[in-house]
Design a protein around this motif. Structure first.
Motif, short mmCIF file in Angstrom:
data_model
loop_
_atom_site.label_atom_id
_atom_site.label_comp_id
_atom_site.label_asym_id
_atom_site.label_seq_id
_atom_site.Cartn_x
_atom_site.Cartn_y
_atom_site.Cartn_z
N ASP A 96 0.81 -1.21 0.00
CA ASP A 96 0.00 0.00 0.00
C ASP A 96 0.84 1.27 0.00
O ASP A 96 0.38 2.32 -0.42
N ASP A 97 2.08 1.16 0.46
CA ASP A 97 2.93 2.34 0.55
C ASP A 97 4.39 1.87 0.60
O ASP A 97 4.66 0.69 0.86
N TYR A 98 5.31 2.80 0.35
CA TYR A 98 6.73 2.46 0.23
C TYR A 98 7.55 3.58 0.85
O TYR A 98 7.41 4.74 0.45
N VAL A 99 8.37 3.23 1.84
CA VAL A 99 9.23 4.21 2.51
C VAL A 99 10.67 3.76 2.33
O VAL A 99 11.02 2.62 2.62
N THR A 100 11.51 4.66 1.84
CA THR A 100 12.91 4.33 1.56
C THR A 100 13.78 4.64 2.78
O THR A 100 13.68 5.71 3.38
N LYS A 101 14.63 3.69 3.15
CA LYS A 101 15.59 3.91 4.22
C LYS A 101 16.76 4.75 3.72
O LYS A 101 17.16 4.58 2.56
N PRO A 102 17.34 5.61 4.54
CA PRO A 102 16.87 5.98 5.88
C PRO A 102 15.65 6.90 5.79
O PRO A 102 15.49 7.63 4.82
N PHE A 103 14.80 6.86 6.79
CA PHE A 103 13.58 7.65 6.78
C PHE A 103 13.44 8.38 8.11
O PHE A 103 14.02 7.99 9.13
N GLY A 104 12.65 9.43 8.11
CA GLY A 104 12.34 10.15 9.33
C GLY A 104 11.18 9.46 10.05
O GLY A 104 10.23 9.01 9.42
N MET A 105 11.26 9.40 11.37
CA MET A 105 10.20 8.73 12.12
C MET A 105 8.86 9.44 11.93
O MET A 105 7.81 8.78 11.85
N ALA A 106 8.88 10.77 11.81
CA ALA A 106 7.62 11.50 11.61
C ALA A 106 6.96 11.08 10.30
O ALA A 106 5.73 10.95 10.23
N GLU A 107 7.77 10.86 9.26
CA GLU A 107 7.22 10.44 7.98
C GLU A 107 6.57 9.07 8.09
O GLU A 107 5.45 8.85 7.62
N LEU A 108 7.27 8.13 8.72
CA LEU A 108 6.71 6.78 8.84
C LEU A 108 5.44 6.80 9.67
O LEU A 108 4.44 6.15 9.32
N LEU A 109 5.43 7.53 10.76
CA LEU A 109 4.23 7.59 11.61
C LEU A 109 3.05 8.19 10.85
O LEU A 109 1.90 7.74 10.99
N ALA A 110 3.33 9.18 10.00
CA ALA A 110 2.25 9.76 9.19
C ALA A 110 1.69 8.72 8.24
O ALA A 110 0.47 8.64 8.02
N ARG A 111 2.55 7.91 7.66
CA ARG A 111 2.09 6.89 6.71
C ARG A 111 1.33 5.78 7.42
O ARG A 111 0.39 5.21 6.86
N VAL A 112 1.72 5.47 8.65
CA VAL A 112 0.95 4.51 9.43
C VAL A 112 -0.45 5.05 9.69
O VAL A 112 -1.45 4.33 9.57
N ARG A 113 -0.55 6.33 10.04
CA ARG A 113 -1.87 6.91 10.30
C ARG A 113 -2.75 6.85 9.05
O ARG A 113 -3.96 6.58 9.13
N VAL A 114 -2.15 7.10 7.88
CA VAL A 114 -2.90 7.02 6.63
C VAL A 114 -3.42 5.60 6.42
O VAL A 114 -4.58 5.38 6.06
N ALA A 115 -2.55 4.62 6.63
CA ALA A 115 -2.95 3.22 6.44
C ALA A 115 -4.07 2.82 7.39
O ALA A 115 -5.03 2.14 7.01
N VAL A 116 -3.98 3.24 8.64
CA VAL A 116 -5.01 2.92 9.63
C VAL A 116 -6.33 3.58 9.24
O VAL A 116 -7.40 2.95 9.28
N ARG A 117 -6.26 4.83 8.84
CA ARG A 117 -7.49 5.55 8.45
C ARG A 117 -8.14 4.90 7.23
O ARG A 117 -9.36 4.75 7.18
N ARG A 118 -7.33 4.50 6.26
CA ARG A 118 -7.88 3.93 5.04
C ARG A 118 -8.54 2.58 5.31
O ARG A 118 -9.50 2.20 4.66
N HIS A 119 -8.03 1.85 6.30
CA HIS A 119 -8.55 0.53 6.61
C HIS A 119 -9.79 0.59 7.50
O HIS A 119 -10.55 -0.37 7.57
N ALA A 120 -9.99 1.73 8.17
CA ALA A 120 -11.10 1.83 9.13
C ALA A 120 -12.42 1.96 8.39
O ALA A 120 -12.51 2.62 7.35
N PRO A 121 -13.48 1.34 8.92
CA PRO A 121 -14.80 1.49 8.29
C PRO A 121 -15.30 2.91 8.42
O PRO A 121 -14.97 3.64 9.34
N THR A 122 -16.10 3.32 7.48
CA THR A 122 -16.70 4.65 7.50
C THR A 122 -18.15 4.57 7.09
O THR A 122 -18.56 3.66 6.38
N ASP A 123 -18.94 5.53 7.56
CA ASP A 123 -20.37 5.54 7.24
C ASP A 123 -20.66 6.23 5.91
O ASP A 123 -21.76 6.11 5.39
N ALA A 124 -19.69 6.96 5.38
CA ALA A 124 -19.92 7.71 4.14
C ALA A 124 -19.38 6.93 2.96
O ALA A 124 -18.17 6.73 2.84
#
Length: 227
Positions: A96-124
């Motif tokens: 679903d996404d690709y992060v190249t080493k070395p990476f910033g922790m803030a960048e990876l955490l942001a991408r994790v949040r995107v993945a979690v949000r995309r996987h979460a059910p929504t009513d809309a």
């Protein structure tokens, strides 16, 4: 609590990721090789996988390929491989996404949040779609082609939802990247090419001559549906 599986053969990196993820209230499991990762995913079904490609036993691309046979779990790739062909291959088999080493922790955490949000059910959801070749039930995230169930990943669903919200209309590359991956992905147009190709293979009767998921070169995409 969201559970994340970190798969990497570098103990120091696994420890750093675990500390940072747990500090943000994620539950973290880890595996140091591909076989262990597959076992955890099969038995414990985490919510997100953060996966290194350079594993000591099974290559990360093969891990993704095997996971996609039975699961749509979001997979974020970590890799020291910088070549675009490696990115495309990982995305093409189902990352679903690709992060190249070395990476910033803030960048990876942001991408994790995107993945979690995309996987979460929504009513809309856009209305369900029915064509002569496939059906899409966005509420249940259920797809069929010629009456047979088709497995779509959360990213594929998000891309279809963004297009189905404006059926027949051009949706620009920038709009799609923002809607599906977030504001930090404006330069990742190759993500769209890879995922459009995947969706055509899964849904179109002739993927090389698409009827429904159309590309407007240099502009964006549109989902053409029956009137």
């Amino acid at each position: 609590m969201t559970r994340i599986l970190v798969v990497d053969d570098e103990p120091a990196l696994v420890r750093t990721l675990s500390i940072n993820l747990r500090a943000r209230d994620y539950e973290v499991e880890h595996a140091f090789d591909g076989r262990s990762a597959l076992q955890v995913i099969t038995e414990d079904a985490p919510d997100v996988v953060v996966l290194d490609l350079g594993l000591p036993d099974v290559d990360g691309v093969e891990v993704i390929r095997q996971v996609r046979r039975f699961s749509e779990i979001p997979i974020i790739v970590l890799s020291a491989r910088h070549e675009s062909d490696d990115k495309v291959e990982a995305l093409d088999v189902g990352a679903d996404d690709y992060v190249t080493k070395p990476f910033g922790m803030a960048e990876l955490l942001a991408r994790v949040r995107v993945a979690v949000r995309r996987h979460a059910p929504t009513d809309a959801h856009p209305p369900s779609v029915a064509t002569a070749d496939f059906t899409l039930d966005f509420g249940e995230r259920r797809a069929t082609r010629d009456g047979t169930a088709v497995r779509l990943t959360p990213t594929e669903w998000s891309l279809l939802e963004a297009l189905a919200a404006r059926p027949g209309h051009l949706v620009s590359q920038a709009e799609l990247l923002h809607a599906v991956w977030g504001p930090g992905y404006a330069k990742e147009a190759h993500y769209l090419r890879v995922y459009a190709a995947q969706l055509r293979r899964k849904l179109e009767p002739e993927p090389s001559r698409p009827r429904y998921l159309l590309t407007e070169p240099g502009q964006g995409y549109r989902l053409r549906l029956p009137d």
